[in-house]
Design a protein around this motif. Structure first.
Motif, PDB file in Angstrom:
ATOM      1  N   ASP A  71      49.934 -10.607  97.224  1.00  0.00           N
ATOM      2  CA  ASP A  71      48.627 -10.499  96.822  1.00  0.00           C
ATOM      3  C   ASP A  71      48.065  -9.119  96.704  1.00  0.00           C
ATOM      4  O   ASP A  71      48.698  -8.324  97.636  1.00  0.00           O
ATOM      5  N   TYR A 378      38.610 -19.653  94.212  1.00  0.00           N
ATOM      6  CA  TYR A 378      38.514 -18.759  95.037  1.00  0.00           C
ATOM      7  C   TYR A 378      37.009 -18.241  95.347  1.00  0.00           C
ATOM      8  O   TYR A 378      36.413 -17.927  94.167  1.00  0.00           O
ATOM      9  N   ARG A 382      38.503 -10.793  92.650  1.00  0.00           N
ATOM     10  CA  ARG A 382      39.867 -10.244  92.199  1.00  0.00           C
ATOM     11  C   ARG A 382      39.947  -9.170  91.271  1.00  0.00           C
ATOM     12  O   ARG A 382      39.213  -8.884  90.609  1.00  0.00           O
ATOM     13  N   TRP A 414      40.488 -16.712  99.938  1.00  0.00           N
ATOM     14  CA  TRP A 414      41.646 -16.371  99.194  1.00  0.00           C
ATOM     15  C   TRP A 414      42.949 -16.997 100.062  1.00  0.00           C
ATOM     16  O   TRP A 414      43.780 -17.348  99.410  1.00  0.00           O
TER      17      TRP A 414
END
Length: 532
Positions: A71, A378, A382, A414
């Motif tokens: 991530d 989520y 992002r 997340w």
């Protein structure tokens, strides 16, 4: 490493305490006082503040082991702690030397020989050498590779073996030619070299005890609050300009803006169009650049109803993507007409996604009896979706309600969301991809890998997978680009994803911050950043 961290924590106690309260020198270090000692203390705190960079991001990292995370929130931290054999140019994904100073490639493309920097130390004082490189590669090859090493297949899928020729030379042998290998070895996931001693001391998992060769080293991680790094004064390259770095976790967009404007943060990310004016009117600066990313909605193609391509197409027809993108992102993202960003090899402007046609969608969905779908999403912003997944899911929900489909939306932070995606209990999920290396395989292979945390559509197509393998071994040029264009066409015709947008990279930063940049890969290298 533990003893060193205790010493660092003791020395930095004043600086860290101040950083969490004030963040930067712009707020004023203390109230005026006639006391000379108080004045001196204020001056000292101001000095510490000017030597501390505070970066506020929208979510907490999943971990700090480059082989075990995938991530962007983790990458922002780890890119300052670790290095790989290679690195990217500041302004592109052009490969440059790093821990390897030179390399040779055999005529058949099956052997890569890397000549290493000498005299480099890991942050625990142990030597970086060829054995350390081999240890890190072997860790991610069968039989040692584990299921939670999601980038192992991206970086090392073509690798047969790695061996230390001598202390400063590594030979990597491939099963088949791999055109993107050099770019893969510069990625922030999978490729960075971790101290073998740290891995052995921590049972092959340094998520909580990172140790690399980079310009900053780890001090502490207060869960839900921040991660603190300190300059690596034994770093083999140019030393970091600021002594301390604090990564703060602030989920709410508006709260991060307040932190920036109040001087509690020096830099923030996850900005959307609604806060740009607030940032600039407060005298702060906006970093703005074209992003190498794709924001998309994925259908779970492994089960009903979306194992039926006709129903995937019908849902895609129900969404007016250009209208959606204009409404949500207000000019800071552009509608995605393809999986690939427009500047990546293989992009072809003739490729189009399923066009908006609500009437046709309604007819197909009614005939199929599809009246409800389960979405997961989520809650945080992002890099590819600055408004967050909740807002995007609700916008799609609105479009689908017009064609007779009700959406049940489950939203998660997340870290939890990543687990939910892997479990696969959804009809539709929201995801995105920030390109790791500028190679088209890095995007298109997301629909071919077996890992459900990457191939979130759980799409399986032998023809598609065959082309993926062909693209890996084809040299760069028109023939290789044509393969990825064909892959784009298959994905569009099969409606694997509803591609939504390509976002700009947007960050806010204080006017006393110099040489800050957000790399096109989404990494945030801070060693070259200074602060007045």
């Amino acid at each position: 490493m533990k003893k060193m961290n205790k010493l660092i924590a003791f020395v930095l106690a004043g600086a860290i305490s101040f950083a969490s309260l004030a963040g930067c020198a712009g707020n004023g270090a203390s109230s005026a006082t006639a006391s000379g000692s108080a004045s001196g203390a204020a001056s000292s705190r101001k000095s510490e503040a000017s030597d501390t960079l505070t970066y506020a991001q929208g979510a907490e990292p999943r971990g700090l082991d480059p082989a075990l995370v995938d991530d962007g929130e983790s990458a922002k931290v780890t890119c300052n702690i670790y290095e790989g054999l290679l690195k990217y140019d500041k302004d592109s994904t052009k490969v440059e030397p790093c821990l390897a100073k030179t390399w040779d490639i055999s005529d058949d493309g099956l052997t890569y020989t890397f000549h290493l920097q000498e005299g480099v130390k890991f942050q625990d004082g142990t030597d970086f050498n060829a054995d350390a490189v081999v240890y890190n590669i072997d860790r991610q090859l069968p039989p040692k590779v584990t299921k939670d090493m999601s980038y192992a297949s991206f970086v090392y899928s073509s690798v047969k073996s790695a061996e230390a020729v001598d202390e400063n030379t590594v030979k990597i042998t491939l099963n088949s030619p791999c055109t993107p290998l050099l770019k893969n070895l510069a990625m922030v996931f999978g490729a960075p070299v971790v101290s073998p001693k740290a891995l052995k001391d921590n049972n092959n998992n340094v998520n909580q005890a990172p140790c690399g060769t980079g310009p900053y080293k780890f001090v502490r991680w207060d869960k839900g609050e921040d991660i603190v790094l300190i300059r690596n004064d034994n770093y083999w390259g140019d030393k970091a300009k600021c002594k301390n770095v604090v990564f703060k976790f602030i989920a709410d967009n508006s709260a991060r803006v307040v932190a920036l404007n109040n001087g509690e943060a020096d830099m923030i990310d996850g900005i959307d169009a609604t806060v740009v004016s607030q940032i600039q009117s407060a005298g702060n600066k906006l970093y703005q650049a074209k992003g190498m990313n794709t924001n998309y909605m994925a259908y779970n193609a492994s089960k009903a109803p979306f194992n039926d391509a006709k129903l995937r197409k019908a849902i895609s027809q129900a969404v007016n993507v250009p209208e959606l993108v204009t409404s949500l992102y207000q000019g800071y993202s552009e509608p995605a007409t393809s999986v690939l960003p427009t500047f990546i090899g293989g992009y072809d402007k003739s490729i189009t996604q399923t066009a908006y046609d609500a009437d046709a969608a309604a007819a197909v969905l009614k005939a199929a009896g599809l009246t409800q779908v389960h979405m997961i999403t989520y809650t945080n912003p992002r890099p590819y979706n600055t408004v967050n997944g909740q807002a995007l899911a609700e916008a799609i929900q609105g479009y689908l309600s017009k064609v007779g489909v009700t959406c049940k939306i489950d939203s998660y932070d997340w870290t939890t969301y990543k687990s939910k995606v892997t479990e696969g209990d959804y009809d539709i999920c929201f995801y995105g991809w920030n390109g790791d290396n500028g190679d088209p395989d890095n995007f298109m292979s997301l629909m071919s890998v077996d890992d459900p945390s990457q191939n979130v559509a759980r799409y399986k197509n032998p023809e598609f997978n065959k082309l993926i393998a062909q693209g890996l071994s084809t040299p760069e040029g028109d023939a290789r680009n044509a393969i990825y264009t064909q892959l784009e066409k298959i994905a569009a015709e099969d409606n694997v994803w509803l591609t939504i947008s390509h976002a700009q990279n947007l960050c806010g930063y204080r006017p006393n911050i110099h040489d800050f940049y957000y790399h096109v890969t989404g990494d945030v290298p801070l060693a070259g950043v200074s602060k007045d």
